[in-house]
Design an enzyme around this catalytic site. Structure first.
Site, mmCIF file in Angstrom:
data_model
loop_
_atom_site.group_PDB
_atom_site.id
_atom_site.type_symbol
_atom_site.label_atom_id
_atom_site.label_comp_id
_atom_site.label_asym_id
_atom_site.label_seq_id
_atom_site.Cartn_x
_atom_site.Cartn_y
_atom_site.Cartn_z
ATOM 1 N N TYR A 1 28.395 6.988 65.745
ATOM 2 C CA TYR A 1 28.122 8.443 65.755
ATOM 3 C C TYR A 1 29.294 9.197 66.392
ATOM 4 O O TYR A 1 29.641 10.297 65.962
ATOM 5 C CB TYR A 1 26.840 8.748 66.543
ATOM 6 C CG TYR A 1 25.591 8.378 65.784
ATOM 7 C CD1 TYR A 1 24.954 9.306 64.964
ATOM 8 C CD2 TYR A 1 25.049 7.110 65.868
ATOM 9 C CE1 TYR A 1 23.810 8.975 64.258
ATOM 10 C CE2 TYR A 1 23.913 6.759 65.162
ATOM 11 C CZ TYR A 1 23.301 7.693 64.353
ATOM 12 O OH TYR A 1 22.178 7.355 63.647
ATOM 13 N N LYS B 1 23.353 4.093 57.695
ATOM 14 C CA LYS B 1 24.569 3.749 58.430
ATOM 15 C C LYS B 1 24.279 2.549 59.314
ATOM 16 O O LYS B 1 23.114 2.349 59.657
ATOM 17 C CB LYS B 1 25.095 4.914 59.251
ATOM 18 C CG LYS B 1 24.104 5.619 60.174
ATOM 19 C CD LYS B 1 23.279 4.874 61.142
ATOM 20 C CE LYS B 1 23.950 4.101 62.259
ATOM 21 N NZ LYS B 1 22.955 3.375 63.142
HETATM 22 P P1 NAD Z 1 13.963 -2.056 62.065
HETATM 23 O O1 NAD Z 1 14.209 -3.387 62.693
HETATM 24 O O2 NAD Z 1 12.929 -1.196 62.681
HETATM 25 O O3 NAD Z 1 13.581 -2.241 60.525
HETATM 26 C C1 NAD Z 1 14.262 -3.126 59.676
HETATM 27 C C2 NAD Z 1 13.419 -3.406 58.457
HETATM 28 O O4 NAD Z 1 14.078 -4.395 57.664
HETATM 29 C C3 NAD Z 1 12.031 -3.988 58.800
HETATM 30 O O5 NAD Z 1 11.073 -3.444 57.949
HETATM 31 C C4 NAD Z 1 12.207 -5.466 58.533
HETATM 32 O O6 NAD Z 1 11.006 -6.118 58.191
HETATM 33 C C5 NAD Z 1 13.152 -5.451 57.355
HETATM 34 N N1 NAD Z 1 13.883 -6.694 57.160
HETATM 35 C C6 NAD Z 1 14.075 -7.282 55.963
HETATM 36 N N2 NAD Z 1 14.756 -8.417 56.097
HETATM 37 C C7 NAD Z 1 14.992 -8.572 57.405
HETATM 38 C C8 NAD Z 1 15.652 -9.585 58.170
HETATM 39 N N3 NAD Z 1 16.229 -10.640 57.588
HETATM 40 N N4 NAD Z 1 15.691 -9.436 59.491
HETATM 41 C C9 NAD Z 1 15.157 -8.355 60.101
HETATM 42 N N5 NAD Z 1 14.520 -7.352 59.422
HETATM 43 C C10 NAD Z 1 14.432 -7.489 58.082
HETATM 44 O O7 NAD Z 1 15.372 -1.322 61.993
HETATM 45 P P2 NAD Z 1 15.662 0.231 61.836
HETATM 46 O O8 NAD Z 1 15.866 0.818 63.177
HETATM 47 O O9 NAD Z 1 14.672 0.866 60.944
HETATM 48 O O10 NAD Z 1 17.120 0.182 61.143
HETATM 49 C C11 NAD Z 1 17.258 -0.033 59.750
HETATM 50 C C12 NAD Z 1 18.601 0.531 59.302
HETATM 51 O O11 NAD Z 1 18.610 1.927 59.552
HETATM 52 C C13 NAD Z 1 19.818 -0.017 60.058
HETATM 53 O O12 NAD Z 1 20.906 -0.111 59.195
HETATM 54 C C14 NAD Z 1 20.100 1.028 61.115
HETATM 55 O O13 NAD Z 1 21.454 1.073 61.526
HETATM 56 C C15 NAD Z 1 19.702 2.272 60.401
HETATM 57 N N6 NAD Z 1 19.235 3.344 61.297
HETATM 58 C C16 NAD Z 1 19.676 4.588 61.108
HETATM 59 C C17 NAD Z 1 19.264 5.609 61.938
HETATM 60 C C18 NAD Z 1 19.721 7.014 61.711
HETATM 61 O O14 NAD Z 1 19.452 7.855 62.549
HETATM 62 N N7 NAD Z 1 20.349 7.312 60.589
HETATM 63 C C19 NAD Z 1 18.397 5.330 62.997
HETATM 64 C C20 NAD Z 1 17.938 4.048 63.153
HETATM 65 C C21 NAD Z 1 18.361 3.053 62.282
#
Ligand code: NAD
Length: 412
Positions: A244, A159
């Site tokens: 949420y 999401k």
């Molecule tokens: P994060 O920044 O920790 O990770 C993002 C990942 O994408 C990294 O591995 C990064 O290297 C990669 N990536 C690839 N191309 C990129 C670019 N152009 N710019 C930046 N990063 C790039 O983020 P996250 O917190 O893991 O979030 C990832 C997804 O998961 C988002 O859509 C977020 O909304 C979602 N999320 C969901 C929950 C949940 O509880 N369901 C919680 C956190 C995040």
């Protein structure tokens, strides 16, 4: 149940039945054939031993490629996959090979199954990979979903589903055309306490719902993070954490809002909020008269609570949107006195419950509970909130064209 029983006993008994929901039976699966039985070891004065249903044999599990190795993938989902009964991680897609190899060693994934983003389409030639889990910045969800569907893979996508209604529709269409599942990772809809609360509301234990109030806030640091870049995140607090509140108001009530009012705010000069909103306050009006009043903030200390207030009782989860340790309390008047019960509904990892629902639906060719239509509807509501904030007027919403959710997760 007899009419003359005091309400207290009724409610406590009901709470007991909710607690029983937590039993492994909730997610008992077709893998019973793998169960190894032992004769009882304790005297019959002890409560019977309870064991988890067994997991599927390894070769029967749904193979998943994890796409994007960021926080949610590494800190929550990979450990949750290890507890799964129906899924296994068989490939990783990352732009950082060194990190990919480190994770591959931890999770027993062959080096050859660690791919770079530019090799993503090679998943098509990896039959072990039946599905992908997309954990990339929001603006990449649509592209990576569409390419996965074209490669013949089922998709579990984080999401918010995407950054626009058009992208959501494109994702739904691509998966429909390919005959593949598309599920949005709305983990709360698989979490045990939320499921217990849905049941309580459907069983009219709170009476007619009148109010939903929610705050989801966290204080962001690094101004350079992608979450604060409009092109990548789509917006600020609203699509990331305000989502949420919208989703909970909808799935708990079982209704769809027909009007929204929104307001957004960014503190002038705060480098974090040059592109996206710092906070958003919004009201969703539902056809029954239920009003959801919500606030989401990227610059306030973490708060993740909601309260559903019915004619007869209220239920509160605080925290309600946390990864672990959510709490559910219900308050009502019993025998003339205000009484609060804390509801227990098991402590299963909500990420694992979500993963096993997804994999179970693939194995059994069943509809998922939170398909693309669920993400699309939230996106329509967020667009209306932004429009209302821009125009300073209430914005009407037509109902979604069809159902946005599949069968309840217990059914899987
Ligand atoms: P994060 O920044 O920790 O990770 C993002 C990942 O994408 C990294 O591995 C990064 O290297 C990669 N990536 C690839 N191309 C990129 C670019 N152009 N710019 C930046 N990063 C790039 O983020 P996250 O917190 O893991 O979030 C990832 C997804 O998961 C988002 O859509 C977020 O909304 C979602 N999320 C969901 C929950 C949940 O509880 N369901 C919680 C956190 C995040």
């Amino acid at each position: 149940m007899k009419q003359d029983q005091p309400p207290r006993r009724d409610f406590l008994r009901y709470v007991g039945s909710i607690a029983a929901l937590s039993a492994p039976a909730l997610h008992a699966a077709a893998s019973e054939k793998n169960r190894v039985e032992f004769p009882p070891i304790f005297d019959k004065s002890e409560k019977p031993e309870q064991t988890e249903p067994p997991g599927d044999a390894w070769e029967e599990r749904v193979g998943v490629a994890v796409v994007g190795l960021g926080r949610i993938a590494i800190n929550e989902m990979l450990p949750a996959f290890q507890q799964s009964k129906h899924a296994k991680v068989v490939a990783l897609v990352t732009g950082d090979r060194e990190k990919g190899l480190k994770i591959a060693r931890q999770y027993h994934i062959p080096e050859s199954a660690v791919l770079d983003y530019k090799d993503y389409d090679k998943l098509a030639a990896m039959p072990d990979v039946q599905s992908v889990y997309i954990a990339l910045p929001n603006n990449m969800h649509a592209e990576y979903t569409v390419r996965a569907a074209r490669a013949g893979k089922h998709v579990l996508c984080e999401k918010p589903m995407a950054n626009s209604v058009a992208e959501c529709k494109q994702m739904i269409e691509a998966c429909r055309k390919a005959g593949r599942q598309l599920m949005i990772a709305y983990r709360s809809q698989y979490e045990s306490l939320d499921r217990a609360l849905v049941k309580m509301i459907r069983d009219k234990k709170l009476g007619v719902l009148k109010e939903f109030n929610s705050v989801n806030s966290q204080n962001m640091g690094d101004p350079q993070h992608w979450r604060l870049k409009k092109a990548l995140a789509g917006g600020g607090a609203l699509p990331d954490i305000g989502l949420y509140c919208i989703n909970a108001a909808r799935f708990l009530s079982g209704e769809e809002p027909n009007e929204v009012m929104g307001n957004i705010w960014s503190t002038p000069g705060d480098a974090r909020f040059r592109e996206v909103e710092e906070s958003c306050q919004f009201i969703l009006r539902f056809p029954s008269g239920l009003m959801a009043t919500c606030s989401t903030n990227y610059s306030a200390h973490k708060s993740q609570m909601f309260r559903v207030n019915g004619f007869e009782a209220w239920a509160e989860m605080d925290p309600g949107y946390a990864y672990h340790g959510n709490k559910l309390r219900v308050t009502r008047v019993v025998d003339g006195k205000e009484q609060t019960s804390e509801i227990q509904a098991g402590n299963k990892n909500q990420f694992t419950l979500m993963i096993d629902h997804f994999a179970g639906c693939i194995q059994q060719n069943k509809d998922v509970h939170t398909p693309g239509e669920e993400g699309l509807q939230d996106q329509r509501i967020m667009d209306a909130i932004y429009e209302s904030a821009r125009t300073r007027r209430a914005v009407k919403l037509t109902p979604p064209p069809g159902k946005t959710r599949g069968p309840e997760p217990e059914a899987s």
